[in-house]
Write a protein that holds these residues in place. Structure first.
Motif, mmCIF file in Angstrom:
data_model
loop_
_atom_site.group_PDB
_atom_site.id
_atom_site.type_symbol
_atom_site.label_atom_id
_atom_site.label_comp_id
_atom_site.label_asym_id
_atom_site.label_seq_id
_atom_site.Cartn_x
_atom_site.Cartn_y
_atom_site.Cartn_z
ATOM 1 N N SER A 40 -18.625 20.330 19.064
ATOM 2 C CA SER A 40 -19.388 20.432 17.523
ATOM 3 C C SER A 40 -18.753 21.324 16.642
ATOM 4 O O SER A 40 -19.317 22.639 16.697
ATOM 5 N N LEU A 177 -23.714 -3.169 21.096
ATOM 6 C CA LEU A 177 -22.461 -2.801 19.803
ATOM 7 C C LEU A 177 -22.699 -2.982 18.442
ATOM 8 O O LEU A 177 -22.493 -2.107 17.760
ATOM 9 N N GLY A 178 -23.777 -3.942 18.522
ATOM 10 C CA GLY A 178 -23.409 -4.597 17.268
ATOM 11 C C GLY A 178 -21.572 -4.772 16.458
ATOM 12 O O GLY A 178 -21.702 -5.474 15.434
ATOM 13 N N LEU A 179 -21.589 -5.487 16.936
ATOM 14 C CA LEU A 179 -20.032 -6.352 16.910
ATOM 15 C C LEU A 179 -20.269 -7.978 16.993
ATOM 16 O O LEU A 179 -20.788 -8.656 17.911
ATOM 17 N N ILE A 193 -13.349 -6.224 20.518
ATOM 18 C CA ILE A 193 -12.310 -5.104 21.394
ATOM 19 C C ILE A 193 -12.743 -4.962 23.024
ATOM 20 O O ILE A 193 -13.607 -5.634 23.552
ATOM 21 N N HIS A 194 -11.380 -4.150 23.866
ATOM 22 C CA HIS A 194 -11.828 -4.376 25.301
ATOM 23 C C HIS A 194 -12.524 -3.240 25.513
ATOM 24 O O HIS A 194 -13.181 -3.717 26.972
ATOM 25 N N SER A 195 -11.676 -2.623 25.418
ATOM 26 C CA SER A 195 -12.560 -1.003 25.981
ATOM 27 C C SER A 195 -12.903 -0.352 24.218
ATOM 28 O O SER A 195 -12.244 0.625 24.285
ATOM 29 N N TRP A 197 -14.653 2.338 22.619
ATOM 30 C CA TRP A 197 -13.966 4.081 23.391
ATOM 31 C C TRP A 197 -15.326 4.529 23.567
ATOM 32 O O TRP A 197 -17.028 4.207 23.629
ATOM 33 N N ILE A 199 -19.430 6.031 22.205
ATOM 34 C CA ILE A 199 -19.664 6.926 21.680
ATOM 35 C C ILE A 199 -20.927 7.464 21.338
ATOM 36 O O ILE A 199 -21.647 7.542 21.973
ATOM 37 N N GLU A 203 -25.714 6.344 17.226
ATOM 38 C CA GLU A 203 -25.229 5.296 16.443
ATOM 39 C C GLU A 203 -25.535 3.463 16.491
ATOM 40 O O GLU A 203 -24.930 2.506 15.545
ATOM 41 N N CYS A 204 -25.748 3.998 18.329
ATOM 42 C CA CYS A 204 -26.186 2.019 18.733
ATOM 43 C C CYS A 204 -27.643 2.318 18.274
ATOM 44 O O CYS A 204 -28.150 0.944 19.130
#
Lengths: 489, 489
Positions: A40, A177-179, A193-195, A197, A199, A203-204
């Protein structure tokens, strides 16, 4: 040498000199000899002082991805990880000390989404009506409680957890993932999504270190989830020359066949699973579940055993297989699952015939019929997959039986029912919770990331819904053991 | 086909079907045919609905990095970018409409850090005493004001700016990113980083779109900054067969020689620059700066011109070159820069001799001496670099003169002084602000990212401080034109 997905690295850098004027960041990057080093900006700002205070010795928390290294913390003291299996019904997690490279504890929890609906379609429906948030949050909350429990048990601070690996079916992965899930169960069955990244766990809503990363197994479509990919990894069937089969008889039965060159997964129409759902008395393989049943040849009395010898609360998958096999063997049901003999424990209620094992655990004729549909779907899927590859059952090296069922199933009874091919019993391997094992493997060894990608890239799936051979053979497989028993092997 | 670093892409995806069941994300990724597609989790959550509402047509704001594509906004309306040249003394910026692919405006501002110290070492010293924050914030504030001014001028909202490209010397780059500068000017001269990654502009306090990205030119060490790399890119010398030279006579003179196979940069000891710093009356080439001087052969009167014909406020680099050349040509100073003749405008003050051009603009004998050190360092650097490669001046294709000086310098006068090699005047090219041009090139064409990396990877630097040949020749170059004029070409 295998190295955990994330760990602490003693990092001793060469001191700069007039003949070695690399910048601090590039000096650190070169140490790891990888294509990429990510850090970072916040940590980059701290780097020069830390390096010089410590005489160019650092102990960073390092996450290995496929391309390189991510430094999550410049000076780490501890580094834990969580391997997760997010099942439709159960969440299971293992906590690892990634510096000592050992598992500290494992725990499980009912998926809190069960409160919304037992089955996946019910949850998707709920999400379509009320939005994703409640289901997403319930699941994340469940994961957080599980993590907290593991941490309490091992006396560690969740802030010391820098990564989590997650295997789940496609819908559960999306919920976590909240999708959006609404397009998964309807034609043409498209996930978001299949794959995924890597995360940021925060964020989750994961309550681990705020810099922690979440690795999610990729799915190969709406019906071939990351749990199956993890299962393949766990068995290692993708590395061997001779083909093996993996059957996951968890909440949703799927069949995998593959070797080091190809992997084929049956998708759709594998039928309802053996546990829960199709049986009113069905339950998971946990304390109080009837998992062994024998019927006396002479007096036809039923003997059973429960898990942990607790009072019987229901019947789990291996118990159902035993029950139906014993009912058939002793002539109480016929080859179509119809009750043919009157015994003391056969009851009539609301026009239905029941086999009453205990006062509260019973199975109806219609439920036996449902079970036979499951076993027919399973055997026919296996058969069609094997044949579609031009193989015979004798070509199969191992058949892995995954899921809680795996450790308890009596293969001879499953074979007697025509549920599993008639090959040597020794070639059946109780593989346990392969979804969790796959998660654990990635956590313990970052080289597995590439293996997972290879597995994922090699999966093709065989749609049973629309397969003519499957359709033709399925009705015969509804019989015990089969209307054409020669094909059982 | 070149494409801007960031722009809006009309993205029409194939609709999913039973024979094309790719997930939404992978469908989008495949569209761009790049190794990687990055998207925020937040945007991934919005993707399914947006795709289906728009019948699989999107207009995302897309940033192209070397490896792939980053979607900064799923539905974009406008996309602007800023090219920045962060000089020690001046900040210059151009605003681009990256959809229309044209420059809207350019503006400049004095580097607000000048208030802390005119020169870099003074600022580093200040940062060591008081911390980096003030200098970092002053610089970022300057950039923000400049961006605001450009936006106001063109009537756009800074929120529409999704990327910025930045060329600066190593210290300025560090100040801008808030990185420690204290180790840069002391042996062994170690920056924090050579090649910064793409940084979220908001992490640096840039007031552009909060998802905007900042690209920073890499440096090749403490003394070979991103501004030089940008300058090389701007001239294109790295792509041609015959070697060319780039001289940046900005605040800190550096010499580059290179062709498509190799690039060599002189580092350190190039001497003080021509503008500001060494001259009390020195100033940048802006309104009121004396940039042309002629001295009458007969009466030795001085005629001068100022930029924009404003009243004279000081003298800029090209003016100094003209002045010293004319003083020498007319015999007022000798070959060592000493004043030899009495004229009306020669003054004595505090034991020093001055040439007084106007009431407020004067240059002392000692300042002429300083100037001669600069010109000696420049010529000797060029000579040593050329010779170290086994080349002659006649092998050089072009000599690019960068910096504000570039457009105004009279090559014949610089040659007369022995500052520049005596090769055809036609081969001298006034290259303008190459640092800004390099920034603009990357902004306008993402393929330049790879070119920059190639340039950066090919740079070797030649330390003049410790070069025996440089040390041997430098004293002779202090003479006008040179103690061994044969080496001038």
């Amino acid at each position: 040498m295998s190295r955990p997905l994330c760990t602490i690295y003693e990092t001793r850098l060469d001191r700069p000199s007039l003949t070695d004027k690399r910048a601090d960041f590039e000096r650190l990057k070169d140490f790891f000899r990888r294509e990429e080093l990510s850090l970072s900006l916040e940590d980059l700002r701290k780097l020069p002082a830390l390096l010089r205070e410590g005489d160019f010795l650092l102990s960073p928390v390092v996450f290995h991805d496929e391309r390189g290294v991510r430094i999550l913390e410049l000076q780490g003291k501890r580094c834990y990880g969580i391997a997760l299996d997010i099942g439709t019904t159960n969440l299971v997690a293992s906590l690892y000390d990634l510096v000592a490279e050992r598992r500290l504890s494992t725990a499980s929890l009912e998926n809190p989404q069960v409160a919304f609906s037992e089955d996946i379609l019910g949850r998707i429906h709920y999400a379509m009506l009320h939005g994703l948030d409640e289901l997403h949050e319930a699941l994340v909350d469940g994961v957080n409680r599980l993590v907290e429990r593991l941490c309490d048990h091992s006396g560690i601070d969740p802030d010391g957890i820098y990564c989590a690996t997650l295997s789940a079916n496609t819908v559960m992965t999306h919920f976590l993932l909240g999708l959006e899930v609404r397009y998964i169960p309807v034609e043409p069955y498209i996930p978001v999504i299949h794959s995924p990244w890597l995360i940021n766990a925060s964020e989750c809503g994961f309550r681990i270190n705020k810099k922690g990363l979440l690795y999610t197994f990729p799915n190969a479509g709406s019906y071939v989830g990351g749990d199956i990919v993890a299962g393949i990894l766990a068995t290692g069937l993708h590395k061997r020359q001779r083909p093996s089969i993996l059957i996951d008889v968890g909440t949703n039965a799927e069949v995998v066949i593959g070797n080091r060159d190809w992997i084929l997964v049956s998708a759709g129409a594998a039928g309802p699973a053996l546990e829960g759902g199709i049986l009113r008395s069905g339950m998971r393989a946990e304390g109080g579940a009837i998992y062994r049943i024998e019927i006396n040849d002479h007096d036809r009395t039923i003997k059973y055993r429960t898990i942990k010898d607790e009072p019987p609360r229901g019947i789990c998958g291996s118990g159902v297989i035993d029950l139906v096999a014993e009912l058939y063997r002793t002539g109480i049901i016929d080859s179509r699952g119809r009750i043919r003999t009157k015994t003391s424990y056969i009851r009539q209620r609301d026009g239905e015939s029941f086999i009453e094992i205990t006062e509260s655990v019973a199975i109806s004729e219609r439920e036996i019929e449902n079970f036979l549909r499951s076993k027919a779907a399973m055997f026919t899927s296996i058969y069609v997959l094997v044949k579609s590859l031009g193989l015979e059952f004798s070509d199969i090296e191992n058949i892995y039986i995954a899921g809680a069922l795996g450790s308890g199933v009596r293969v001879e009874n499953a074979q007697l029912l025509g549920m599993l091919p008639r090959i040597d019993k020794e070639r059946y391997i109780a593989a346990g919770n392969t979804a969790l094992k796959g998660s654990e493997l990635v956590l313990a060894n970052s080289d597995m990331l590439k293996e997972v990608r290879d597995i994922h890239g090699r999966i093709t799936y065989h749609e049973m819904n629309t397969d003519g051979e499957f359709m033709r053979l399925f009705p015969s497989a509804l019989f015990i053991p089969h209307a054409e028993p020669a094909i059982l092997g």
